[in-house]
Write an enzyme that holds these catalytic residues in place. Structure first.
Site: not given
Ligand SMILES: NC(=O)c1ccc[n+]([C@@H]2O[C@H](COP(=O)([O-])OP(=O)(O)OC[C@H]3O[C@@H](n4cnc5c(N)ncnc54)[C@H](O)[C@@H]3O)[C@@H](O)[C@H]2O)c1
Lengths: 240, 271
Positions: B127, B106, B177, B139
Site C-alpha cells: 500500500h 487501500s 487509514n 504498508e
C-alpha cells in the site's frame, strides 16, 4: 500577594504546570501553604478518584469567593466539578496538556458560570499569560485531548490485535498522515493515566461504547506503565 | 496511482511494464508523468536525459498474459473487489508461481484477493501513499496466507528503493487509514455536539502541533474519499461504534461539497 497561585495536583503534570507558572513569575503554592491573597486556583487533578473533590472543597473554604478556579476537565465536565463548590460561578474547565508548548488554552464553561462579568474576569488570567483562549463546550477532554486520546486508543487496539509493532504504528502515522508525533510515543509523553482518564470520562458521560478504553491501556495503567514519567510505557526510558 | 508506482521503480532503474485498458489511457498518464519529470529536470533535480531514460523504461501492455515473465507484479486497478479478484486469478494462471503478486488496494481485504489465486502464499499488499514518488511510507500487508519470508524480502526491497516500509497484518483500513479515523470522526462529533466550530477545532489542533486541522485536511483529501474510507473501516469491523461515520460527513457528500476539488467543502475555495 496577588501573584500567588494555588496549584492542586500530583505527578508530572503538576511539575510541568508549576514550571510554566513560575516562568511567568507567579508564586506557586500548594493547598497547605495557602494564604488569603491569591490570584487563582489551578487544579490539574484528573479526578478519577475522590481526591479532586475533597481538595477543591477544602481549598474553597479558605479563599475569597471571587478567586477564579481553573480545573482540569479531562475526566469530568466543568459543570460537574463546579457543582461541588459553594461558589460555582467562578469555576472554569481547562486542558492542562501541553500548557507551556501551546499558544492556545482550551477553556470550557460550566452551566453555573452564568455571570458574564465574572466569566470575563476569569478569562483575563490566561490572556495576561499571552494565551489565545478558545472557549469550547463542556465535555470531558475538550477538543485536543479528546481527539488525541482516541487516536491513542485506536493505536492501542491495533497494537494489542497484533496489526503492527509500536514503532511501526508511530512511524506510519508520522509518515502516512503527517502527524507531529506517533500516537504511542505521544501517549508516553502525556501519560497513559491521563489518556485513560479522558477516555473513561467520555465513556461515562456519553454512554457510547466508541469511547471504551482499550483493555491494553487500562492494564498498562494498573501496572504503572504510565510513560516517560514512570520510565516505561509503550517504550522504555532511562530514569534520570 | 499506478503510474506513480511505475515511476518509483523506473527511477530506481527497473524495466516496468504497465498494463492498461487502452493506449489512450496509458498515453494520457505518461504525458502527465513526462511533464512532471521535465519540470523537475528544469529545477535541476536531474538531467533531461535522465527524464527520458525513466520514461523509456516504462512500456505499456494491453493484455495481462504479457506480464508472464515478470518477477513482481503490483496491481493498482480500480478499487473493486471483483475486478481485483479477476485480475489476480488471471495473473496466477499466466505467471510462474515464484513471482510476487502485490495489490496496492487501500481498503479491500488482501486475504480475499489472494483467495482468488491457487498460490495465495505469494500474494501480499503493497500500500503506497499518494503521490507514490514523494511519500516514503509503504504498508507491506500480510494476508492470512502470505508467506512471511516473502513479505520480509519485499520489505527489504522497499527499503532498497528508499521507501520506509512498515509491516501490517491484513485488517480493515490496514494501519494508517484505521488509526487516523478518530482524527476525522471525533472532529465531526465535536462539531455535531456543538462543542466547537470547524475553524476552532482546526485552530486548536494546529496549536497542538498538527500541520492541518481535520476539516482543512479533509478538504484537501476529498470529503467523499474520507467518507468512503470511514464507511469501509466501519463495515470492516462489523459496525464497531468506534468507527461509526457521522451524518454531517454524509451530508457534505450529498451536497456535493467535497473539498478543494469542487471549490467548496468545509471551507469555501471559490474565487
Ligand atoms: N489514489 C490514491 O490516493 C490511492 C492511494 C493508495 C492506494 N490507492 C489504490 O490504488 C488503486 C488505484 O487507485 P487510483 O486512484 O489510481 O484509481 P483509478 O481508478 O484512478 O485508476 C485505476 C487505473 O487502473 C486501470 N486498469 C488497468 N487494468 C484494469 C482492469 N483490468 N480493470 C480496471 N481498471 C484497470 C484503469 O484504466 C485506471 O487507469 C486502488 O486500489 C486504490 O485503492 C489509491
Amino acid at each position: 500577594m496577588r501573584n500567588s497561585v494555588v496549584l492542586i495536583g500530583r505527578g508530572p503534570l503538576f511539575w510541568e504546570v508549576k514550571d510554566f507558572l513560575t516562568d511567568y513569575h507567579f508564586r506557586v503554592v500548594t493547598p497547605d501553604e495557602l494564604s488569603s491573597e491569591i490570584r487563582a486556583v489551578i487544579d490539574v487533578e484528573t479526578g478519577v478518584d475522590e481526591v479532586k473533590k475533597h481538595t477543591l472543597v477544602q481549598v474553597e473554604s479558605r479563599i475569597p469567593s471571587g478567586v477564579p478556579v481553573f480545573t482540569s476537565a479531562l475526566h469530568r465536565t466543568a459543570t460537574e466539578i463546579a457543582s461541588w463548590l459553594k461558589h460555582p460561578e467562578r469555576v472554569a474547565g481547562f486542558s492542562p496538556l501541553l500548557l507551556s508548548e501551546m499558544t492556545t488554552v482550551e477553556i470550557s464553561r460550566p452551566f453555573q458560570a452564568d455571570d458574564e462579568n465574572v466569566w470575563n474576569q476569569c478569562l483575563l488570567f490566561w490572556k495576561e499569560l499571552g494565551k489565545q483562549v478558545e472557549v469550547v463546550g463542556d465535555e470531558p477532554g475538550l477538543v485536543f485531548p479528546r481527539i488525541l486520546s482516541l487516536l491513542v486508543n485506536e493505536a492501542a487496539f491495533a497494537l494489542s490485535e497484533g496489526i503492527a509493532s509500536a514503532e511501526d504504528i508511530d512511524l506510519a502515522m508520522k509518515l502516512g498522515t503527517n502527524f507531529p508525533s506517533g500516537p504511542l510515543e505521544w501517549a508516553d509523553e502525556i501519560g497513559l493515566d491521563q489518556i485513560v482518564a479522558i477516555l473513561s470520562g467520555l465513556h461515562r458521560e456519553m454512554g457510547d461504547d466508541g469511547y471504551r478504553p482499550a483493555p491494553l491501556l487500562r492494564k498498562m495503567v494498573y501496572a504503572g506503565y504510565l510513560g516517560q514519567a514512570s520510565g516505561r510505557g509503550f517504550y522504555r526510558y532511562d530514569r534520570k | 496511482m499506478g503510474l506513480g508506482i511505475a515511476e518509483v521503480l523506473a527511477v530506481a532503474g527497473y524495466q516496468v511494464q504497465v498494463a492498461e485498458l487502452s493506449p489512450e489511457i496509458f498515453e494520457r498518464a505518461v504525458d502527465g508523468l513526462r511533464k512532471r519529470l521535465v519540470r523537475q529536470a528544469e529545477k535541476g533535480r536531474f538531467t533531461l536525459e535522465f527524464a527520458d531514460t525513466v520514461i523509456s523504461r516504462i512500456q505499456p501492455v494491453y493484455q495481462l498474459d504479457e506480464l508472464k515473465t515478470a518477477d513482481v507484479i503490483i496491481e493498482a486497478a480500480v478499487e473493486r473487489l471483483e475486478i481485483k479478484k479477476d485480475i489476480f486469478a488471471k495473473l496466477d494462471a499466466v505467471t510462474s508461481p515464484d513471482a510476487v503478486l502485490a495489490t496496492n488496494t487501500s481498503s479491500l481485504s488482501v486475504t480475499s484477493i489472494a483467495a482468488a489465486t491457487k498460490h495465495p502464499r505469494r500474494v501480499l499488499g503493497l500500500h503506497f501513499f499518494n503521490p507514490a514518488p514523494r511519500m516514503p511510507l509503504v504498508e507491506v500487508v500480510l494476508g492470512a496466507e502470505t508467506d512471511s519470508e516473502l513479505a520480509e524480502a519485499v520489505f527489504g526491497w522497499m527499503k532498497q528503493l528508499g521507501k520506509k516500509p512498515v509491516k501490517v497484518a491484513d485488517s480493515p483500513g490496514f494501519l494508517v487509514n484505521r488509526v487516523a479515523r478518530p482524527f476525522h470522526l471525533e472532529a465531526y462529533r465535536i462539531i455535531g455536539e456543538g462543542l466547537a466550530s470547524k475553524e476552532q477545532t482546526d485552530r486548536i489542533l494546529r496549536a497542538a502541533g498538527f500541520k492541518m486541522g481535520p476539516f482543512e485536511l479533509q478538504d484537501l483529501i476529498g470529503i467523499d474519499i474520507n467518507f468512503a474510507a470511514s464507511v469501509s473501516v466501519y463495515e470492516g469491523f462489523f459496525q464497531d461504534p468506534r468507527f461509526r461515520p457521522h451524518r454531517l460527513q454524509q451530508a457534505m457528500v450529498e451536497r456535493g461539497a467535497l473539498g478543494r476539488k469542487t471549490g467548496k467543502g468545509h471551507y469555501n475555495y471559490e474565487k
